[in-house]
Scaffold this motif. Structure first.
Motif, PDB file in Angstrom:
ATOM      1  N   HIS A   1      41.008  39.243  33.053  1.00  0.00           N
ATOM      2  CA  HIS A   1      39.900  40.280  33.006  1.00  0.00           C
ATOM      3  C   HIS A   1      40.342  41.153  31.722  1.00  0.00           C
ATOM      4  O   HIS A   1      39.718  42.441  31.497  1.00  0.00           O
ATOM      5  CB  HIS A   1      39.793  41.367  34.174  1.00  0.00           C
ATOM      6  CG  HIS A   1      39.190  40.809  35.054  1.00  0.00           C
ATOM      7  ND1 HIS A   1      37.757  40.731  35.294  1.00  0.00           N
ATOM      8  CD2 HIS A   1      39.473  40.053  36.351  1.00  0.00           C
ATOM      9  CE1 HIS A   1      37.475  39.863  36.331  1.00  0.00           C
ATOM     10  NE2 HIS A   1      38.640  39.583  37.139  1.00  0.00           N
TER      11      HIS A   1
ATOM     12  N   PRO B   1      37.947  45.103  36.805  1.00  0.00           N
ATOM     13  CA  PRO B   1      36.785  45.609  37.013  1.00  0.00           C
ATOM     14  C   PRO B   1      36.846  46.859  37.917  1.00  0.00           C
ATOM     15  O   PRO B   1      37.502  47.068  39.137  1.00  0.00           O
ATOM     16  CB  PRO B   1      35.775  44.430  37.519  1.00  0.00           C
ATOM     17  CG  PRO B   1      36.586  43.265  37.154  1.00  0.00           C
ATOM     18  CD  PRO B   1      37.890  43.657  37.374  1.00  0.00           C
TER      19      PRO B   1
ATOM     20  N   THR C   1      34.699  37.994  40.632  1.00  0.00           N
ATOM     21  CA  THR C   1      33.672  38.847  40.561  1.00  0.00           C
ATOM     22  C   THR C   1      33.729  39.788  41.950  1.00  0.00           C
ATOM     23  O   THR C   1      33.586  39.239  43.104  1.00  0.00           O
ATOM     24  CB  THR C   1      32.236  37.897  40.747  1.00  0.00           C
ATOM     25  OG1 THR C   1      32.428  37.128  41.938  1.00  0.00           O
ATOM     26  CG2 THR C   1      32.266  37.129  39.375  1.00  0.00           C
TER      27      THR C   1
END
Length: 125
Positions: A34, A39, A10
């Motif tokens: 992911h 991300p 994260t």
């Protein structure tokens, strides 16, 4: 990161890519966690000292191409903002210039003694 998904990050996060096989393995595990893409707030960086083998530089470039990941190539440069220059495979130093610059500015070589786990192995020699 959780115990059940150790490679799921994260962000914001920075993945330091050393240019070795274990770095590629870890990056692949993170990508797989992911769904194949990082991300937007997770970045990958390679710190070039200019003393890497040509094969290492090729490996970094090939890893970025193979997995479709942008790897930022960084070098020490005291004249640049934040003392860091962004370079590429083609423009990366290959004769130890960033290492020598840092040594000349600091009047000593970077990390004269190993730290952490490397230091323990160094002492055991």
């Amino acid at each position: 990161m959780s115990e059940r998904a150790p490679y799921h990050l994260t962000g914001p996060a920075l993945i330091s890519f050393s240019g070795g096989r274990s770095s590629r393995y870890m990056l692949k595990q993170i990508l797989d966690a992911h769904g194949g893409t990082l991300p937007d707030d997770v970045k990958v960086a390679f710190a070039n000292t200019g003393r890497e083998f040509p094969e290492t530089l090729d490996f970094v470039a090939e890893t970025a191409e193979r997995y479709g990941v942008h790897i930022a190539w960084l070098e020490y440069d005291p004249a640049s903002e934040h003392r860091t220059a962004v370079v590429s495979h083609n423009s990366a130093s290959r004769n130890g210039e960033p290492f020598a610059l840092r040594r000349d500015v600091r009047h000593r070589a970077p990390a004269r003694r190993p730290r952490g786990a490397a230091r323990i192995r160094w002492r055991e020699r």
